[in-house]
Scaffold this active site. Structure first.
Site, mmCIF file in Angstrom:
data_model
loop_
_atom_site.group_PDB
_atom_site.id
_atom_site.type_symbol
_atom_site.label_atom_id
_atom_site.label_comp_id
_atom_site.label_asym_id
_atom_site.label_seq_id
_atom_site.Cartn_x
_atom_site.Cartn_y
_atom_site.Cartn_z
ATOM 1 N N HIS A 53 0.843 -1.198 0.000
ATOM 2 C CA HIS A 53 0.000 0.000 0.000
ATOM 3 C C HIS A 53 0.878 1.247 0.000
ATOM 4 O O HIS A 53 1.961 1.260 0.610
ATOM 5 C CB HIS A 53 -0.893 0.037 1.236
ATOM 6 C CG HIS A 53 -1.663 -1.223 1.459
ATOM 7 N ND1 HIS A 53 -2.631 -1.674 0.589
ATOM 8 C CD2 HIS A 53 -1.603 -2.137 2.460
ATOM 9 C CE1 HIS A 53 -3.134 -2.805 1.051
ATOM 10 N NE2 HIS A 53 -2.531 -3.107 2.179
ATOM 11 N N ARG A 146 -1.564 -5.051 -5.922
ATOM 12 C CA ARG A 146 -1.372 -6.501 -5.862
ATOM 13 C C ARG A 146 -0.159 -6.876 -6.709
ATOM 14 O O ARG A 146 -0.095 -6.547 -7.899
ATOM 15 C CB ARG A 146 -2.646 -7.188 -6.367
ATOM 16 C CG ARG A 146 -2.759 -8.650 -6.036
ATOM 17 C CD ARG A 146 -4.089 -9.228 -6.513
ATOM 18 N NE ARG A 146 -5.231 -8.572 -5.895
ATOM 19 C CZ ARG A 146 -6.133 -7.854 -6.551
ATOM 20 N NH1 ARG A 146 -6.033 -7.697 -7.855
ATOM 21 N NH2 ARG A 146 -7.141 -7.305 -5.910
#
Length: 258
Positions: A53, A146
């Site tokens: 993130h 991802r």
């Protein structure tokens, strides 16, 4: 309740998965007074994707970054979390490992048990393994990059991920084993504070909580303005003095800067 390919059709009490569903997450919609925080329960039967993130500064315009933390509630024997790398990796090596799948083996896998706690700063490459039940408290953001997903047909975000991922080991000072009894400070900024209380908070904890807060009972019950809140629930309290505690609970609140 959010279905996930890695979720479970049999959940720990008090949760019950709808028939035919694999529930991976239980989200509590953030109240307007505390919209900077999101609380989730996570239940895994398979490993989650390897992901990362961004920070507030790195997030797309109009979005928050995402720092998060995990408190393990239940762990099957050998269950683990992948956090950080066993050796330093440059972005090119990390990208190549994400493409060929070897990134899973390059992560440092931490075998965990109930009561283990981990804070995950932005930029930390991580994956939640199978056989776990945990509570996640995070900045309220859905920005996830991802990097690897075990062949599942979901989009990867290698360019964005490489721009924010840190190819380093995890700082173990950000993890702890939470003792069964007594108050414990888990997070004190920069984005939110989080404490585990055992009964009524003492004056040192109470002094840090001004204004609205989230209350997440772990066992026993809490009462917010006279209404009962039980394990598996999350409530927004207008102030700490509006809460009566019985048993252990988590309390959380954004820091002013968030």
């Amino acid at each position: 309740m959010v279905e996930r390919p890695w979720g479970r059709d049999c959940l720990p009490q008090p949760f019950v998965a709808p028939a035919g569903s694999k529930v991976g997450e239980v989200w509590f919609e953030p109240p307007s007074a505390l919209d900077a925080l999101l609380v989730k329960y996570i239940f895994t039967s398979e490993a989650l994707s390897v992901q990362v993130h961004p920070s507030d500064e790195q997030a797309p315009a109009g979005s928050r970054g995402k720092e998060e933390c995990w408190l393990i509630l239940e762990a099957q024997p050998g269950a683990s979390l992948g956090i950080g790398f066993r050796q330093d990796l440059c972005p090119d090596a990390m990208r190549a490992a994400a493409l060929d799948g070897s990134i899973e083996d390059l992560l440092e896998w931490h075998t965990v048990a109930a009561g283990d706690f981990f804070y995950i700063p932005a930029g930390t490459v991580h994956a939640i393994g199978a056989g776990l039940s945990l509570i996640e408290v995070q900045q309220n953001s859905d920005v996830t990059y991802r990097l690897y997903d075990y062949g599942r047909p979901r989009e990867l975000h290698l360019d964005a991920g490489m721009a924010v991922a840190r190819g380093h080991s995890y700082d173990r000072s950000l993890a702890q084993q939470v003792q069964p009894a007594g108050p414990v400070s888990l997070v004190d900024g920069p984005h939110f504070r989080l404490d585990r209380v055992d009964g009524a908070p003492g004056p040192d904890i109470a002094a840090r909580y001004a204004g609205p807060l989230l209350v997440i009972p772990l066992d026993g019950e809490a009462w917010v303005n006279g209404e009962v809140v039980r394990g598996g629930e999350c409530a927004c309290a207008p102030a700490l003095d509006a809460v009566e505690f019985s048993g252990r609970s988590l309390i959380a609140q954004p820091c002013q800067a968030a």
